[in-house]
Design an enzyme around this catalytic site. Structure first.
Site, short mmCIF file in Angstrom:
data_model
loop_
_atom_site.label_atom_id
_atom_site.label_comp_id
_atom_site.label_asym_id
_atom_site.label_seq_id
_atom_site.Cartn_x
_atom_site.Cartn_y
_atom_site.Cartn_z
CG HIS A 58 -1.94 -1.10 1.20
ND1 HIS A 58 -2.41 -1.71 2.34
CD2 HIS A 58 -2.57 -1.70 0.15
CE1 HIS A 58 -3.29 -2.64 2.01
NE2 HIS A 58 -3.40 -2.65 0.69
CD GLU B 30 -0.68 0.46 4.63
OE1 GLU B 30 0.12 -0.49 4.69
OE2 GLU B 30 -1.91 0.31 4.58
CG HIS C 61 0.26 -3.98 5.64
ND1 HIS C 61 -0.59 -3.57 4.65
CD2 HIS C 61 0.68 -5.22 5.27
CE1 HIS C 61 -0.70 -4.52 3.73
NE2 HIS C 61 0.05 -5.54 4.09
CD GLU D 93 -1.72 -3.45 9.73
OE1 GLU D 93 -1.19 -2.35 9.47
OE2 GLU D 93 -2.56 -4.01 9.00
#
Length: 908
Positions: free
Chosen positions: A700, A703, A797, A882
């Site tokens: 992504h 990010e 991420h 994350e």
């Protein structure tokens, strides 16, 4: 007519005929109004079913009517409790005249029988929760009467003794304006002006917060809805897709407002892997066969043979005197940075020397910085300006070279090779120059009380008092006309830049619009742009008006980042947290977009991120970004430097190209492990038999924190740290540091050039549309086919709404337990080793939080990397990691007050 409806009709008739003539002391009618309110709303603890209540409820109402209990002082409110679960109660009361009676009680304005009036207003508000009652009230002119009545109470309640009555009237307006007809009538009755003026009178008194909050909610809801002031909501950039593939369909057209603001509750936020919502329990995969499945290959088995070339370490010949492979793609980085043939330029138009967009607009600015004594003799004419090569040479002479793992020369060389849709011709100064970490940690921003309502009221003031509104477009990607004088100058056509349009609202206020992802009409969060020509110590307000997330860490202390060129040239090259009065809230802009799965249309709301900034210097060049930028060229030059600085006798490093992206940029693949101890057979066998660890990041593009985590991972793995040496001796690391280079280059938030979220393509990736995913999965298939499936797979991420660092994994049992399914432990067996790594990280990594981890498998995540690698390759320890955008909530890195950076870095 049912028994219950007949009873309600009797009550309505008694309301119309039995009580209006003689109110007596008001006590009876107050009790009646309170009872009516309870009748409509019901007690919170009630859990009865409507069908079970109609008959006994009707009997109770008949008894009340026949015995004429309502005028009695001993009337009990709880006699209505059996009816409150009947859905049509409020509607039936409205049909039978309850609202007319209540209006006779509350109008005209009078301070007699205040308690009765308050109870009647409460009952009326409860009735108006019914949309049919709200329509009836609007059609009968009650909305205007309520506004006038509210004005009377507001004007005469000087001592604020009747706050509950004033708020009750606002609640009536709030429920009426839940329907479109109510909002239109509210606007036509000058409701915006009336409530705005009254709120201004209340702001100085904190006790009036309930009134201010309710009025602000009504103002925001009734603000006339608009489309974004852009030609099209689709991205300004488009990319022709190969074959017959088509991008996301257009999402143009107007759409009527929904009946209620509660639509906001129905929206789903697909931000990474957030599984805290109870609604997501319905998304859990409960089919054990699907959870256990090992699907067949998505390609011919013979096609896997080509990936053998990407595992050269398994066939490496170390018998040569030179231990480094002469065929490696990066033989001598320093020479290549100076080589004219560093990149093959197929397009002659790209054979230019990159300009520094922050300085070359006016080299006189550069002279003022470095040669202030010559300022009076500066000639601004184009023919006398410095040449690009001279400017860069002078800048590099000033560069101290003290930024770790960064070289402006390497960066410029790599940036010149990048292929972008706009054809970037300029470098952003922070990416070229580099930056140092801040010298100390900064506390999260403390939010001022009432900030959001103040910003909403400012927006309302713009609507009803437009005298000072300029409304001038000063930057537009769709119409690149010269910048207007006397205002800030914006620019975003550089790598990872994202700003589509800037509109000057007032002298020091600007509305900003972000660009959608390429070949898409959505995904707005990431921004990165340049701003110039500012005045010092003046608070500039910026409103980014097309954000899409339901909420943001900007509401919980997060600040954007700013880079000052003047500060950098004075020896302080840093991205710093900046911005005050930061607030994130829903605005009045709307868009139409395709539904997530049903082919219909779902509503899309936009949100505003607003912040104020005082720039440190006059006529500075500053960059503002959502988070610390990390461009594709930054990554490529970083890999160059890592390879150059590694110890080749200890660190096995191989950089290859996994594939070419859709946009024609190489996607690098790294192999890192320890060189064999010697050339004897046992050491070479130990080298080849090391288990694999497969790491990926930046699928992504928005990010960027994922890339910073990957940067730290790479630097640590090639370092001389004893733990790093041990890891290299135990494992072979296969790393794809950037899975979506095209998205990063072109300033996307979530998608690739195909307009697809690449982390939703792992089930059936297309070799043409999703080459990086297709070939990463192919390499994993190959490793699995030769019995070398990775011990650990981890996809890096960033999370926009949570703090700390945590993992998402996959577990059959935990998924079934969470879904409430019976689990036969004799049939469903599972290795709990998937919890080992998170538990270790919880002990040794201060930023990691085990309690935030989740090991549930959702249907909506079936096509993500962690689930596909877990199911199809059988990798037990398959994770999404994350990382927060905004601080940690506990442990060593918890940020609550300023403190100096510790001298010893604790590695996560």
């Amino acid at each position: 007519m049912s028994t219950g409806e007949g009873a309600l009709g009797k009550l309505g008739k008694s309301c119309r005929t039995g009580f209006a003539p003689d109110f007596g002391s008001g006590c009876v009618h107050r009790q009646f109004c309170a009872s009516l309110s309870l009748f409509v709303r019901g007690p919170v603890e009630s859990r009865w079913e409507p069908r079970e209540l109609i008959a006994p409820g009707a009997a109770t109402l008949r008894h009340i009517s026949s015995k004429q209990c309502l005028p009695a002082a001993s009337f009990r409110a709880d006699c209505f409790f059996p009816f409150i679960a009947v859905v049509t109660t409020g509607t039936m009361l409205g049909i039978n005249g309850a609202m007319e009676l209540l209006f006779k009680v509350i109008t005209p304005y009078s301070k007699r029988h205040v308690r009765t009036v308050r109870a009647a207003i409460g009952a009326l508000a409860a009735l108006l929760k019914s949309k049919s009652n709200s329509r009836r009230a609007v059609n009968r002119g009650y909305l205007g009467e309520l506004l006038r009545l509210y004005q009377d109470w507001h004007r005469n309640d000087v001592s604020n003794n009747y706050i509950y009555i004033r708020r009750g009237l606002l609640l009536c307006l709030k429920y009426i304006t839940n329907i479109q007809l109510g909002r239109e009538t509210f606007l036509g009755s000058r409701g915006m002006e009336i409530l705005f003026t009254s709120v201004q009178d209340c702001l100085s008194c904190k006790n009036l917060d309930p009134i201010i909050t309710t009025a602000t909610h009504i103002l925001r809801k009734c603000y006339p809805k608009e489309h974004l002031p852009v030609v099209t909501v689709r991205s300004s950039y488009s990319f022709p897709l190969p074959g017959n593939a088509s991008a996301e369909p257009p999402c143009e057209g107007s759409e009527g407002d929904s009946e209620s603001e509660e639509e906001e509750e129905d929206e789903k936020d697909w931000d990474n892997e957030d599984v805290e919502s109870k609604e997501e329990d319905c998304d859990l995969e409960t089919d054990v066969n699907k959870l256990r499945s090992r699907p067949v290959l998505d390609r011919p088995e013979q096609e896997l043979e080509k990936y053998e070339a990407l595992c050269a370490e398994l066939f490496q010949n170390f018998q040569e005197e030179c231990i480094w492979d002469k065929n490696d793609e990066n033989r001598d980085i320093a020479e290549k940075a100076q080589d004219k043939e560093f990149c093959e330029e197929k397009d002659p138009a790209r054979s230019h020397v990159f300009a520094l967009c922050s300085l070359l607009k006016d080299s006189a600015w550069y002279k003022k910085v470095f040669y202030p004594h010559c300022e009076a003799s500066i000639d601004p004419s184009p023919e006398r300006r410095l040449q690009s090569s001279d400017l860069v040479r002078n800048l590099l002479e000033k560069h101290r070279g003290d930024i770790p793992f960064h070289s402006p020369c390497f960066y410029a060389a790599r940036a010149q090779c990048v292929k972008s849709i706009p054809g970037y011709r300029e470098l952003a100064f922070p990416d070229f120059w580099g930056h140092q970490p801040p010298p100390y940690s900064k506390p999260v921003l403390e939010r001022k009380h009432g900030l959001q309502r103040d910003k909403v009221l400012d927006d309302v003031r713009r609507l009803i008092q437009p005298g000072d509104v300029i409304g001038r477009t000063v930057f537009d990607l769709d119409d690149p006309s010269p910048a207007a004088p006397g205002c800030l100058t914006f620019f975003s056509k550089f790598e990872s830049g994202n700003l589509r349009k800037a509109i000057q609202v007032r002298e020091f206020e600007y509305d900003l619009i972000m660009n959608a992802d390429v070949n898409s009409s959505q995904h707005h969060q990431w921004f990165y742009f340049e701003v110039r020509d500012m005045k010092p110590a003046v608070p500039y307000r910026f409103n980014i008006i097309n954000c899409e997330k339901l909420n943001s860490q900007f509401n919980y202390g997060m600040q954007l980042v700013m880079y000052s060129v003047r500060e950098a040239l004075q020896g302080r090259p840093r991205w710093t947290r900046a911005g005050q009065e930061i607030c994130y809230y829903k605005n009045h802009y709307r868009c139409r977009s395709a539904a997530a799965g049903g082919g219909g249309v779902r509503r899309r709301f936009y949100y505003t991120l607003t912040f104020s900034i005082k720039f440190p210097h006059k006529d500075d060049v500053c960059y503002l970004a959502y988070h610390y930028p990390y461009t594709y060229s930054t990554m490529m030059s970083h890999l160059d430097i890592l390879e150059q600085n590694r110890n080749p006798r200890k660190v096995y490093w191989r950089q290859q190209t996994l594939c070419q992206t859709l946009g024609g940029n190489p996607c690098p693949l790294l192999t890192i492990t320890a060189m064999p101890e010697s050339k004897n057979r046992d050491d070479l066998e130990q080298f080849c038999s090391r288990p694999y660890v497969f790491l990926t990041a930046r699928v992504h593009p928005g990010e960027s924190n994922a890339s910073w985590v990957m940067k730290g991972t790479l630097e640590f793995l090639v370092s001389s740290d004893p733990i790093a040496e041990l890891l290299r001796k135990c494992f072979i690391f296969k790393i794809v540091p950037m899975l979506n280079p095209d998205g990063v280059i072109n300033g996307n938030l979530r998608c690739s050039l195909s307009g697809d979220d690449l982390n939703r393509q792992w089930l059936t990736p297309s070799s043409q549309l999703h080459p990086t995913i297709y070939h990463a999965k192919g390499l994993l298939y190959y490793l699995s086919s030769i019995g070398r499936a990775p011990l650990v797979f981890c996809d890096y991420h960033g999370h926009s709404q949570k703090k700390n660092v945590f993992l998402y994994g996959c577990s059959i049992k935990e998924t079934l337990w969470q879904a409430g399914c019976m689990v036969d432990t004799a049939v469903v067996t599972e290795d709990v080793g998937y919890r080992t790594l998170p538990k270790i990280l919880d002990k040794v990594a201060p930023a990691f939080v085990m309690n935030s981890c989740s090991f549930l498998v959702e249907k909506s995540r079936a096509s993500t990397a962690r689930v596909v690698v877990w199911k199809e390759m059988g990798v037990l320890r398959s994770y999404t990691m994350e990382s927060t955008y905004c601080s940690c909530s506990h442990g060593l890195y918890r940020v609550s007050k300023p403190f100096k950076k510790p001298s010893a870095t604790v590695r996560a």
